[in-house]
Design a protein around this motif. Structure first.
Motif, short mmCIF file in Angstrom:
data_model
loop_
_atom_site.label_atom_id
_atom_site.label_comp_id
_atom_site.label_asym_id
_atom_site.label_seq_id
_atom_site.Cartn_x
_atom_site.Cartn_y
_atom_site.Cartn_z
N ASP A 35 0.64 -1.32 -0.02
CA ASP A 35 0.05 0.14 0.11
C ASP A 35 0.86 1.08 0.05
O ASP A 35 0.44 2.23 -0.74
N ILE A 36 1.83 1.18 0.76
CA ILE A 36 2.73 2.40 0.86
C ILE A 36 3.47 2.58 -0.52
O ILE A 36 3.68 3.93 -0.61
N ASP A 37 3.82 1.79 -1.21
CA ASP A 37 4.37 2.05 -2.62
C ASP A 37 3.42 2.63 -3.47
O ASP A 37 4.01 3.56 -4.23
N TYR A 38 2.15 2.07 -3.39
CA TYR A 38 1.19 3.06 -4.22
C TYR A 38 0.99 4.41 -3.86
O TYR A 38 0.97 5.40 -4.59
N ARG A 39 0.80 4.62 -2.33
CA ARG A 39 0.54 5.77 -2.05
C ARG A 39 1.72 7.01 -2.26
O ARG A 39 1.59 8.13 -2.40
N ASP A 40 2.76 6.32 -1.86
CA ASP A 40 4.13 7.13 -2.16
C ASP A 40 4.63 7.15 -3.61
O ASP A 40 5.70 7.70 -3.80
N ASN A 41 3.90 6.58 -4.46
CA ASN A 41 4.48 6.48 -5.75
C ASN A 41 5.87 5.92 -6.03
O ASN A 41 6.77 6.50 -6.76
N GLN A 42 6.04 4.79 -5.24
CA GLN A 42 7.56 4.33 -5.41
C GLN A 42 7.44 3.08 -6.33
O GLN A 42 7.07 1.85 -5.93
N GLU A 43 8.00 3.27 -7.37
CA GLU A 43 8.33 2.04 -8.41
C GLU A 43 9.47 1.48 -8.12
O GLU A 43 10.59 2.03 -8.17
N GLY A 44 9.51 0.35 -7.83
CA GLY A 44 10.60 -0.49 -7.63
C GLY A 44 10.51 -2.00 -7.32
O GLY A 44 10.23 -2.79 -8.29
N LEU A 45 10.23 -2.33 -6.24
CA LEU A 45 9.73 -3.58 -5.62
C LEU A 45 8.53 -4.17 -6.36
O LEU A 45 8.47 -4.97 -7.26
N VAL A 46 7.53 -3.11 -6.26
CA VAL A 46 6.34 -3.33 -6.67
C VAL A 46 6.20 -2.49 -7.94
O VAL A 46 6.56 -1.23 -8.16
N ASP A 47 5.47 -3.07 -9.07
CA ASP A 47 5.41 -2.41 -10.32
C ASP A 47 4.09 -1.63 -10.46
O ASP A 47 3.00 -2.18 -10.84
N ILE A 48 3.99 -0.53 -9.74
CA ILE A 48 3.01 0.21 -9.30
C ILE A 48 2.43 0.95 -10.63
O ILE A 48 1.05 1.38 -10.78
N ASN A 49 3.13 1.33 -11.58
CA ASN A 49 2.95 1.94 -12.61
C ASN A 49 1.74 1.40 -13.53
O ASN A 49 0.84 2.06 -14.01
N ILE A 50 1.62 0.15 -13.79
CA ILE A 50 0.70 -0.60 -14.64
C ILE A 50 -0.74 -0.39 -13.97
O ILE A 50 -1.39 0.29 -15.09
N LEU A 51 -0.84 -0.49 -12.84
CA LEU A 51 -2.09 -0.34 -12.21
C LEU A 51 -2.57 1.19 -11.85
O LEU A 51 -3.71 1.41 -12.34
N LEU A 52 -1.73 2.08 -11.54
CA LEU A 52 -1.91 3.38 -11.37
C LEU A 52 -2.14 4.22 -12.85
O LEU A 52 -3.05 4.77 -12.90
N ASN A 53 -1.48 3.85 -13.69
CA ASN A 53 -1.69 4.04 -15.18
C ASN A 53 -3.20 3.77 -15.58
O ASN A 53 -3.81 4.37 -16.47
N MET A 54 -3.82 2.72 -15.09
CA MET A 54 -5.00 2.26 -15.71
C MET A 54 -6.08 3.20 -14.81
O MET A 54 -7.17 3.25 -15.59
N MET A 55 -5.77 3.71 -13.71
CA MET A 55 -6.90 4.65 -13.11
C MET A 55 -6.84 5.95 -13.46
O MET A 55 -7.63 6.75 -13.56
N SER A 56 -5.65 6.56 -13.88
CA SER A 56 -5.59 7.85 -14.67
C SER A 56 -4.19 8.37 -15.16
O SER A 56 -3.13 7.58 -14.67
N ASP A 57 -4.19 8.98 -16.16
CA ASP A 57 -2.77 9.38 -16.69
C ASP A 57 -2.21 10.34 -15.92
O ASP A 57 -0.90 10.65 -15.92
N ASN A 58 -3.03 11.08 -15.05
CA ASN A 58 -2.28 11.76 -14.15
C ASN A 58 -1.97 11.20 -13.11
O ASN A 58 -3.01 10.84 -12.09
N ARG A 59 -0.76 11.22 -12.34
CA ARG A 59 -0.33 10.49 -11.38
C ARG A 59 -1.08 10.62 -9.97
O ARG A 59 -1.44 9.89 -9.30
N ALA A 60 -0.90 12.18 -9.77
CA ALA A 60 -1.73 12.51 -8.54
C ALA A 60 -3.12 11.82 -8.43
O ALA A 60 -3.56 11.64 -7.56
N GLU A 61 -3.91 11.97 -9.42
CA GLU A 61 -5.25 11.51 -9.79
C GLU A 61 -5.31 10.30 -9.52
O GLU A 61 -6.16 9.70 -8.88
N ALA A 62 -4.34 9.34 -10.01
CA ALA A 62 -4.49 8.12 -10.06
C ALA A 62 -4.29 7.44 -8.60
O ALA A 62 -4.94 6.49 -8.08
N ILE A 63 -3.43 8.46 -7.98
CA ILE A 63 -3.02 7.84 -6.42
C ILE A 63 -4.36 8.28 -5.76
O ILE A 63 -4.72 7.77 -4.59
#
Length: 275
Positions: free
Chosen positions: A141-169
């Motif tokens: 959860d912290i990786d998604y909230r803090d926008n931390q791409e590394g161990l967890v591949d957060i970009n794939i799911l967050l990009n599905m939610m919105s092209d704007n990262r702040a809005e996606a989070i």
């Protein structure tokens, strides 16, 4: 009764659950959780899988992952064996620490993927460990909230939610706080009826037809039959493939058996069930 054989295919996404032996605690110390996360990071550097989410609880852990360069069974063997050696050495003990084999639930698409992510992130809240999802330290959860791409591949799911990262989070945070009543570690497959049927074919019938006869019964011409047997990709033959796949599944054939008979992969067989 024998165990149901696992179905693995290239590109599959799984909800993986591994419990401690007799549900005993396997993560008593901070060092224990850090070791498992470091082991996951080590395997990630080898580009063997994508990790969409995790949570480490006291006596079990959840992963949401997609294998890329390794089979799921081999990956889990490497991770669990490494952790087992560490755990036993640090406690000066011997024996199994995990409760048999892990459970792996195939996930059909992003709809179910998001639901499982919410479910595992809510585990600590439902267990009474904390009051809010974001209060628990040992989940992705912290990786998604803090926008931390590394161990967890957060970009794939967050990009599905919105092209704007702040809005996606923001959307992620609202979504994960919603009530989730499902128990996704109590079922075998996450998907619609055709996907479940493809992953969990019915038991073999003693009077079932052989695969070539099922293919002929779709009313193919002799010439088209030979083309399909050689793996033809002609678009006008798709409807025959669909009829063949559906009937073969109903008669208890596996994805691999069905695909090999007409020269296609198990993944391609699953795609045909959705037509």
């Amino acid at each position: 009764m024998g165990r149901r054989p696992r179905v693995e295919y290239s590109g599959a996404i799984y909800h993986v659950i591994q419990r401690g032996n007799n549900r005993e605690y396997i993560f008593q110390r901070t060092e224990d959780k850090l070791f498992l996360l470091n082991e996951l990071q080590k395997r990630k550097r080898l580009k063997e899988f994508l990790l969409f989410g995790y949570v480490l609880m006291g006596n079990h852990y959840h992963l949401i992952l997609q294998t890329t360069g390794i089979s799921l069974s081999k990956l889990m063997h490497l991770i669990n064996s490494s952790y087992g050696r560490y755990y036993n050495k640090s406690r000066k003990r011997t024996g199994h620490i995990f409760n048999g084999r892990y459970k792996a639930i195939p996930i059909q698409n992003e709809q179910y993927l998001f639901a499982v992510l919410r479910y595992i992130h809510q585990n600590p809240v439902k267990a009474g460990i904390c009051q809010r999802v974001q209060h628990y330290k040992w989940s992705s959860d912290i990786d998604y909230r803090d926008n931390q791409e590394g161990l967890v591949d957060i970009n794939i799911l967050l990009n599905m939610m919105s092209d704007n990262r702040a809005e996606a989070i923001k959307k992620y945070s609202a979504y994960v706080e919603q009530e989730d009543e499902e128990e996704y570690d109590e079922i075998d497959v996450l998907g619609d009826e055709s996907f479940v049927l493809a992953i969990q074919p019915s038991k073999k019938s003693p009077t079932r037809k052989d695969l070539d006869q099922i293919l002929r019964d779709t009313n193919l011409s002799s010439t088209d039959f030979e083309h399909l047997k050689r793996g033809s990709r002609r678009r006008d033959l798709i409807r025959y493939k669909v009829d063949y796949v559906r009937e073969a599944l109903l008669q208890g054939y596996t994805l691999k058996e069905i695909g090999e008979n007409i020269g296609i992969s198990a993944t391609a067989v699953i795609k045909l069930t959705k037509r």
